[in-house]
Design a protein around this motif. Structure first.
Motif, short mmCIF file in Angstrom:
data_model
loop_
_atom_site.label_atom_id
_atom_site.label_comp_id
_atom_site.label_asym_id
_atom_site.label_seq_id
_atom_site.Cartn_x
_atom_site.Cartn_y
_atom_site.Cartn_z
N UNK A 1 4.29 1.05 13.71
CA UNK A 1 4.34 0.83 12.26
C UNK A 1 5.61 1.42 11.65
N UNK A 2 6.10 0.79 10.60
CA UNK A 2 7.32 1.23 9.92
C UNK A 2 7.05 1.48 8.45
N UNK A 3 7.69 2.49 7.92
CA UNK A 3 7.73 2.72 6.48
C UNK A 3 8.88 1.91 5.90
N UNK A 4 8.88 1.79 4.60
CA UNK A 4 9.97 1.08 3.92
C UNK A 4 11.31 1.68 4.33
N UNK A 5 11.40 2.99 4.33
CA UNK A 5 12.68 3.65 4.66
C UNK A 5 13.12 3.34 6.08
N UNK A 6 12.16 3.18 7.03
CA UNK A 6 12.49 2.83 8.41
C UNK A 6 13.11 1.44 8.48
N UNK A 7 12.48 0.49 7.79
CA UNK A 7 12.99 -0.89 7.77
C UNK A 7 14.37 -0.90 7.13
N UNK A 8 14.51 -0.21 6.02
CA UNK A 8 15.80 -0.15 5.31
C UNK A 8 16.88 0.43 6.22
N UNK A 9 16.56 1.48 6.96
CA UNK A 9 17.54 2.11 7.83
C UNK A 9 17.99 1.16 8.94
N UNK A 10 17.06 0.37 9.46
CA UNK A 10 17.40 -0.56 10.54
C UNK A 10 18.21 -1.75 10.03
N UNK A 11 18.02 -2.08 8.77
CA UNK A 11 18.80 -3.17 8.18
C UNK A 11 20.17 -2.70 7.69
N UNK A 12 20.29 -1.41 7.41
CA UNK A 12 21.45 -0.85 6.72
C UNK A 12 22.80 -1.16 7.37
N UNK A 13 22.98 -1.05 8.68
CA UNK A 13 24.32 -1.28 9.21
C UNK A 13 24.90 -2.64 8.84
N UNK A 14 24.09 -3.66 8.92
CA UNK A 14 24.57 -5.02 8.61
C UNK A 14 24.30 -5.42 7.17
N UNK A 15 23.37 -4.72 6.53
CA UNK A 15 22.90 -5.18 5.23
C UNK A 15 22.43 -4.00 4.39
N UNK A 16 23.32 -3.35 3.67
CA UNK A 16 22.88 -2.24 2.82
C UNK A 16 22.06 -2.76 1.63
N UNK A 17 20.83 -2.29 1.55
CA UNK A 17 19.91 -2.76 0.51
C UNK A 17 19.29 -1.57 -0.21
N UNK A 18 18.92 -1.80 -1.44
CA UNK A 18 18.21 -0.77 -2.19
C UNK A 18 16.80 -0.60 -1.62
N UNK A 19 16.31 0.61 -1.68
CA UNK A 19 14.95 0.91 -1.21
C UNK A 19 13.95 -0.01 -1.89
N UNK A 20 14.10 -0.19 -3.20
CA UNK A 20 13.14 -1.01 -3.95
C UNK A 20 13.19 -2.48 -3.52
N UNK A 21 14.34 -2.96 -3.09
CA UNK A 21 14.44 -4.33 -2.61
C UNK A 21 13.61 -4.51 -1.34
N UNK A 22 13.76 -3.57 -0.39
CA UNK A 22 13.01 -3.64 0.86
C UNK A 22 11.51 -3.50 0.57
N UNK A 23 11.17 -2.60 -0.34
CA UNK A 23 9.77 -2.39 -0.71
C UNK A 23 9.18 -3.68 -1.29
N UNK A 24 9.92 -4.36 -2.14
CA UNK A 24 9.45 -5.60 -2.75
C UNK A 24 9.26 -6.69 -1.69
N UNK A 25 10.21 -6.79 -0.76
CA UNK A 25 10.10 -7.79 0.30
C UNK A 25 8.86 -7.51 1.15
#
Length: 120
Positions: A22-46
């Motif tokens: 299982x992943x938290x929002x911050x985990x997903x955001x961190x894995x996306x970050x190198x190629x795609x820097x996104x706001x925490x709230x964007x990942x949370x909404x998705x």
């Protein structure tokens, strides 16, 4: 399938399908970050939208949700193929076109699956 995924939804699902747990929002955001820097709230909404659509399950862990895919990538792909076959058009023709497009290895897998364990 539960409708097609948007580009960002697909990227989030790739993270979840590729992870062992299982992943938290911050985990997903961190894995996306190198190629795609996104706001925490964007990942949370998705992730919230994917949960609402039935693509992910979530469990409250303290103050944060843990997200997991509701089904494997393979199960979702099979569901998408089933949806295509159930759609308008000639199912037999679609199957024949598909069968002609598979590799020898894929053909062997299909033959083995259709033969069943009792017949092999």
């Amino acid at each position: 399938m539960r409708g097609r995924l948007g580009e960002l939804e697909a990227a989030v699902m790739d993270v979840l399908w590729g992870d062992a747990g299982p992943c938290r929002v911050r985990d997903v955001r961190a894995r996306l970050a190198p190629a795609r820097p996104l706001a925490y709230t964007t990942v949370m909404t998705v992730l919230d939208n994917l949960h609402r659509k039935g693509w992910v399950q979530r469990e409250l862990d303290g103050r944060a949700y843990l997200y997991t895919p509701a089904a494997s990538r393979e199960e979702e792909t099979a569901r998408a193929l089933r949806d295509l076959l159930d759609g308008p058009g000639d199912t037999e023709a679609v199957l024949l076109h598909f069968a002609r497009s598979v590799s020898e290895r894929e053909s062997a897998v299909l033959i083995a699956a259709l033969s069943g364990p009792d017949r092999g």
